[in-house]
Motif scaffolding. Structure first.
Motif, PDB file in Angstrom:
ATOM      1  N   SER A 112     -14.935   0.771  15.334  1.00  0.00           N
ATOM      2  CA  SER A 112     -14.800  -0.262  16.363  1.00  0.00           C
ATOM      3  C   SER A 112     -16.126  -0.981  16.533  1.00  0.00           C
ATOM      4  N   THR A 144     -31.871  -2.739  30.799  1.00  0.00           N
ATOM      5  CA  THR A 144     -30.703  -2.122  30.162  1.00  0.00           C
ATOM      6  C   THR A 144     -29.379  -2.782  30.540  1.00  0.00           C
ATOM      7  N   THR A 189     -18.642   5.866  15.126  1.00  0.00           N
ATOM      8  CA  THR A 189     -19.315   5.905  13.823  1.00  0.00           C
ATOM      9  C   THR A 189     -19.380   7.341  13.326  1.00  0.00           C
ATOM     10  N   GLN A 248     -11.834   3.876  20.998  1.00  0.00           N
ATOM     11  CA  GLN A 248     -13.010   3.571  20.184  1.00  0.00           C
ATOM     12  C   GLN A 248     -13.004   4.477  18.951  1.00  0.00           C
ATOM     13  N   ILE A 263     -32.491   3.903  23.103  1.00  0.00           N
ATOM     14  CA  ILE A 263     -33.239   3.853  24.373  1.00  0.00           C
ATOM     15  C   ILE A 263     -32.644   4.860  25.350  1.00  0.00           C
ATOM     16  N   ASN A 273     -21.058  -1.497  29.535  1.00  0.00           N
ATOM     17  CA  ASN A 273     -22.455  -1.152  29.742  1.00  0.00           C
ATOM     18  C   ASN A 273     -22.798  -1.123  31.239  1.00  0.00           C
ATOM     19  N   HIS A 319     -22.503   6.713  19.484  1.00  0.00           N
ATOM     20  CA  HIS A 319     -21.599   6.569  18.337  1.00  0.00           C
ATOM     21  C   HIS A 319     -20.512   5.520  18.576  1.00  0.00           C
ATOM     22  N   GLY A 320     -20.473   4.951  19.784  1.00  0.00           N
ATOM     23  CA  GLY A 320     -19.414   3.999  20.109  1.00  0.00           C
ATOM     24  C   GLY A 320     -19.806   2.578  19.754  1.00  0.00           C
ATOM     25  N   PRO A 321     -18.923   1.612  20.079  1.00  0.00           N
ATOM     26  CA  PRO A 321     -19.189   0.214  19.724  1.00  0.00           C
ATOM     27  C   PRO A 321     -20.211  -0.420  20.669  1.00  0.00           C
ATOM     28  N   ILE A 322     -21.438   0.036  20.634  1.00  0.00           N
ATOM     29  CA  ILE A 322     -22.498  -0.582  21.437  1.00  0.00           C
ATOM     30  C   ILE A 322     -23.773  -0.511  20.600  1.00  0.00           C
ATOM     31  N   SER A 323     -24.634  -1.503  20.794  1.00  0.00           N
ATOM     32  CA  SER A 323     -25.812  -1.664  19.941  1.00  0.00           C
ATOM     33  C   SER A 323     -26.584  -0.360  19.751  1.00  0.00           C
ATOM     34  N   GLN A 324     -26.973  -0.090  18.509  1.00  0.00           N
ATOM     35  CA  GLN A 324     -27.683   1.159  18.203  1.00  0.00           C
ATOM     36  C   GLN A 324     -29.002   1.269  18.956  1.00  0.00           C
ATOM     37  N   TRP A 325     -29.745   0.149  19.069  1.00  0.00           N
ATOM     38  CA  TRP A 325     -31.045   0.225  19.742  1.00  0.00           C
ATOM     39  C   TRP A 325     -30.879   0.632  21.200  1.00  0.00           C
ATOM     40  N   LEU A 326     -29.774   0.176  21.812  1.00  0.00           N
ATOM     41  CA  LEU A 326     -29.542   0.532  23.210  1.00  0.00           C
ATOM     42  C   LEU A 326     -29.191   2.023  23.331  1.00  0.00           C
ATOM     43  N   TRP A 363     -32.250   4.072  33.021  1.00  0.00           N
ATOM     44  CA  TRP A 363     -32.218   3.609  31.631  1.00  0.00           C
ATOM     45  C   TRP A 363     -31.091   4.235  30.800  1.00  0.00           C
ATOM     46  N   HIS A 419     -23.374   7.154  27.450  1.00  0.00           N
ATOM     47  CA  HIS A 419     -21.932   7.426  27.509  1.00  0.00           C
ATOM     48  C   HIS A 419     -21.198   6.831  26.314  1.00  0.00           C
ATOM     49  N   MET A 420     -21.894   6.014  25.531  1.00  0.00           N
ATOM     50  CA  MET A 420     -21.227   5.393  24.382  1.00  0.00           C
ATOM     51  C   MET A 420     -21.947   5.683  23.075  1.00  0.00           C
TER      52      MET A 420
END
Lengths: 476, 189
Positions: free
Chosen positions: B102, B27, B84, B81, A280, A209, A270-277, A262, A267-268
């Motif tokens: 992942s 962020t 989804t 990765q 945003i 992140n 659909h990747g393994p990072i929180s959906q809410w982020l 923000w 860059h992520m």
């Protein structure tokens, strides 16, 4: 101050301010050093760019030499172009522009020369370490820690020089170019520290992140504002035209200051990072259209009734083409962040097509225009050849468009194929072979642009002072 | 109000940094505080709660292999990765079994992270245990011998250096193994 009344009227300062005092107060040694070295790196790293484009077509090429393997040349290409060429050229132009907009000489020419020397040490250090495979493993932040520290030192030296010049300015109102330049210096400091130092104290998704915050803002809060600083100065200047609207430039600047930071997590998607982020980052990515359209409208409106100048004004050709590329690349960006579009284009060859349009098509075009305008003036001579300059424009444009469009089409096709798991992955690689071949040939054209540009500028710098004959011949 | 920033450098600096820090802090600093899975290693032994398994820290040799992976820039062409997206779970799958997506808790020991931005070669987030040592050796020597049409560069200096080769393969065999997602633990030893 007498000039205040004119300054208040939007757009009149940049063009007329410089003419009102004696131009000979400027030494411009720092600007010259930065421009000369950055253009040299543009040429050298251009060769690296061609080699890695060739490796997509002929994967065995130089394949048994560890130093010349793709994985070591790619970071050299990216870092060399970003920091060796583009940022250094932008800094050189700021050393030229800011004193003129302030009506004073650069605060310290000695400090500037030292900064240029240090910058070259950093770039040469980067070449050696990257070829040896010394790599921190984070995109845009590949350089080892000692070089990162030197970058910070050089940036503080640059920032101090510019801020002190602004502090001693004669014109009270600061023109848009100065805002963007000061913004670049401030934001870059924090963005760079996040990407190169804060990342060292984190792991996994948290580190990613921070890494994307840096990668995204390296473009959004370093190359965008300094590129726009250049465009805001040189579009009115080269076309001899006042800027259309001060208010629009304010909207563009302050919305950029708020919105850009923000968006790193896009860059992520659909990747393994929180959906809410992710959400945003998508919302703010779409809001980027506000600063972009405000700026682009301002530039187009400035040119109203003056478009015929594009016929034979080469710097203006680069500038306005750059504005069109800026508009396009900044339309793509927000669209890529939408989940449905992202599912197709993300990680494909579309993305280098997009990235090159931003960094080469928009911001390098601005810097090239600035160099064509500035170098003859600081060398007190004429450009070596106007005809060659025109050639460089068409080579860059045709090569560039060939490169961008081929990769978009290829990347989009690749993304569709990936989304059909019945197609084996290797078939999606083989399908792109013709795309990479066209990309390589487009690269040759772009390299032709670099060669003609670099030769023209260096010949202007090294040629006799007050050289009129060559230029007269070329325009005849 | 912002018009003041036209004339005063201190006002300008305060406004430019103020606006930047709102988004900057929200962020970067806030998300890891909000989402604990970013820092908590994956562990689940209850099949009712989904796929089981446990994320292990890297061994010395695996870390050495990871450093080689970073040095040679493997991560410029291979993402790590499984997104989804249905296609990603199928492409990362194995013998008809779809791979799990992942999740952040599978990567807490990763530094540098190697999620990647470009997929010139296939994604490697679930590659661990799919190919044996012999396959990797031949593949590093010349990828086209095993995968015609591949554009991966050859890496003879790794294939010919037993220590480096063993380390790199040891690392690659860990990829995606925190989750026991294959039926009957169908891994090649």
């Amino acid at each position: 101050m007498q000039s205040e009344a004119t300054i208040r009227r939007a757009g009149e300062i940049p063009v007329s301010a410089a003419a009102r005092y004696n131009e000979s107060i400027h030494q411009d040694t720092t600007a010259r050093l930065f421009l000369a070295s950055s253009i040299t790196y543009f040429f050298i790293v251009g060769i690296v760019a061609l080699v890695i484009a060739a490796k997509f077509v002929w994967p065995q090429l130089m394949g048994t030499i560890p130093m010349l393997t793709y994985g070591r040349l790619r970071p050299l290409h990216v870092n060399g172009m970003l920091f060796g060429w583009l940022l250094a050229a932008d800094m050189g132009l700021m050393y030229y522009v800011v004193p003129r907009l302030c009506g004073v000489r650069l605060w310290s020419e000695k400090l500037g020369i030292a900064t240029a020397a240090l910058w070259n040490v950093i770039i040469l250090g980067a070449v050696v370490t990257l070829l040896l495979g010394v790599n921190q493993g984070l995109e845009y932040a590949e350089l080892p820690l000692p070089l990162d520290v030197l970058v910070v030192v050089a940036w503080v030296m640059f920032g101090a020089n510019i801020f002190m010049t602004v502090a001693t300015r004669k014109y009270t109102q600061m023109y848009v170019t100065i805002w963007y330049c000061l913004g670049t210096i401030l934001w870059t400091a924090f963005v760079y520290l996040t990407g190169n130092f804060a990342t060292l104290f984190s792991t996994g998704v948290n580190q990613a992140n921070l890494n994307w915050m840096y990668v995204h803002n390296a473009v959004g809060l370093i190359f965008t504002p300094v590129g726009l600083a250049i465009a805001y100065y040189f579009i009115p200047k080269t076309s001899n035209n006042p800027l259309h609207s001060h208010k629009l430039s304010m909207i563009g600047f302050w919305s950029l200051a708020f919105v850009y930071v923000w968006t790193g997590a896009h860059h992520m998607i659909h990747g393994p990072i929180s959906q809410w982020l992710q959400t945003i980052s998508i919302v703010f990515s779409v809001m980027l259209l506000i600063p972009v359209w405000a700026v682009v409208y301002n530039f187009f409106a400035t040119m109203r009734g003056q478009w015929q100048q594009l016929r034979d004004n080469v710097p203006l050709k680069f500038l306005m083409t750059g504005v069109v590329f800026y508009l396009l690349t900044c339309f793509q960006g927000p669209m890529h962040s939408l989940r449905s579009v992202n599912a197709i284009v993300s990680k494909t060859d579309w993305i280098p097509g997009h990235a090159h349009m931003a960094v080469l098509g928009a911001f390098s075009f601005f810097a090239i225009a600035g160099a064509y305008y500035v170098v003859p003036r600081i060398c007190k001579t004429r450009l070596y050849s106007d005809a060659l300059a025109n050639w460089s424009f068409w080579l860059f444009l045709i090569g560039g468009v060939g490169f961008f469009v081929t990769l978009w089409l290829g990347g989009f096709w690749q993304g569709w194929q990936w989304n059909n798991p019945a197609i084996p992955f290797i078939d999606t690689v083989i399908a792109l072979e013709p795309v990479w071949l066209v990309r390589f040939f487009s690269g040759i054209l772009m390299f032709g642009g670099i060669v003609t540009f670099a030769y023209n500028i260096l010949a202007t710098m090294l040629g006799p002072k007050g050289n009129q004959s060559q230029a007269a011949l070329a325009t005849a | 109000m912002l018009r003041k920033a036209d004339y005063s450098a201190p006002v300008f600096v305060a406004a430019a940094l103020g606006l930047f820090f709102i988004g900057g802090l929200l962020t970067t600093v806030v998300p890891p505080l909000m989402d604990k899975s970013w820092a908590k290693p994956f562990e689940n032994s209850d099949a009712a709660k989904g796929v089981t398994g446990k994320l292990q820290p890297y061994t010395e040799q695996q870390l050495q292999g990871r450093a080689i992976y970073v040095r040679e820039g493997c991560w410029y062409c291979h993402t790590q990765q499984t997104r989804t997206l249905l296609a990603d779970t199928k492409r990362s799958g194995w013998r008809g079994v779809d791979a799990p997506i992942s999740t952040p808790d599978e990567f807490v020991y990763d530094s540098p992270h190697l999620f990647g931005t470009k997929r010139t070669g296939p994604d490697l987030s679930r590659v661990g245990g799919k190919y044996d040592e012999q396959w990797h050796k031949a593949h590093f020597r010349n990828p086209r011998d095993l995968v015609p049409g591949s554009i991966m560069p050859p890496f003879p200096w790794i294939a010919n250096n037993e220590t480096e080769f063993q380390a790199l393969v040891a690392y690659m065999q860990t990829l995606g193994r925190a989750k026991n997602w294959r039926p009957d633990n169908d891994y090649e030893k």
